[in-house]
Scaffold this active site. Sequence first.
Site, PDB file in Angstrom:
ATOM      1  N   CYS A  77       0.647  -0.922   0.130  1.00  0.00           N
ATOM      2  CA  CYS A  77      -0.012  -0.452   0.188  1.00  0.00           C
ATOM      3  C   CYS A  77       0.977   1.415  -0.037  1.00  0.00           C
ATOM      4  O   CYS A  77       2.043   1.319   0.657  1.00  0.00           O
ATOM      5  CB  CYS A  77      -1.021   0.163   1.274  1.00  0.00           C
ATOM      6  SG  CYS A  77      -1.956   2.077   1.593  1.00  0.00           S
ATOM      7  N   HIS A 193      -4.094  -0.468  -5.637  1.00  0.00           N
ATOM      8  CA  HIS A 193      -5.773  -0.237  -6.563  1.00  0.00           C
ATOM      9  C   HIS A 193      -5.152  -0.045  -8.165  1.00  0.00           C
ATOM     10  O   HIS A 193      -6.277  -0.867  -8.024  1.00  0.00           O
ATOM     11  CB  HIS A 193      -6.087   0.263  -5.365  1.00  0.00           C
ATOM     12  CG  HIS A 193      -6.557   0.095  -4.613  1.00  0.00           C
ATOM     13  ND1 HIS A 193      -6.153  -0.086  -3.357  1.00  0.00           N
ATOM     14  CD2 HIS A 193      -8.319  -0.627  -4.436  1.00  0.00           C
ATOM     15  CE1 HIS A 193      -6.895  -0.821  -2.468  1.00  0.00           C
ATOM     16  NE2 HIS A 193      -8.089  -1.032  -2.740  1.00  0.00           N
TER      17      HIS A 193
END
Length: 267
Positions: A77, A193
């Site tokens: 992330c 993402h």
Amino acid sequence: MTVAPDAPILFFDSGVGGLSILAPARAALPNAPVVYAADSAGFPYGTKSEAEIAARVPALLGRLVERYRPRLAVIACNTASTIALAAVRAALDIPVVGTVPAIKPAALLSRSRVFGVLGTDATVRQPYVDRLAAEHGADCTVLRHGSAALVQLAEAKLRGEALDPQVARAALAGLTTQPGGDRMDMVVLACTHFPLVEAELAAAAPHPMGFVHGGEGIARRIAYLTRDQLWPAAPSPGLAVFTRLDAAQQALRPALARYGLDRLDAL
């Protein structure tokens, strides 16, 4: 330190974005046991304050390491890495690999010397991004835009929902409408993402542009750090762990299975 062959690699993200990091890692190390942890109770990270993320991420990683005893942890992330990586490394006694925006390869690949950094609001405002841009793209115009909607689009895609093409168009417009944006030829996908919706971004692009992210480089780093360690003789089903396990996460089962994550658990 001797590492047991069945000790897993731990991948951590706020949601499903880290699957874009898991995929190249599994390709490089197909027999590696895997625990994929998603902080669904804290999702999304990109709209949270630095203080919230700095407090939450090391505490969660500590609980995960205590429970699953991984050989290595990957913060898959960008937002969590740019804010909490140093604190996590200080707190854990295993190697920790972070995810940073792929600004260096974008600068190397850009012919127009204009490239974009597309991430979450929390990532694109970090001083870390300033330093990378100054170090690797000093002769470039570096545009930035944060899109929370694109994060939600990736989650929706993996749940198998119909997607609104306007979301990808709006995310790119946040870069192309800035001064110099009409010359932008590369985009750094600075949220894990976003590679999951790269096809949607490419389809929405108003002119030809390339997209780069750090998944392959992280896979190489994991392989290097574990180069002398033993692995099981055959692949095993991976485990997906969620801090909140409800209908939204259950809807991810088919997509998770495609990434080799056949079991679900709650933290």
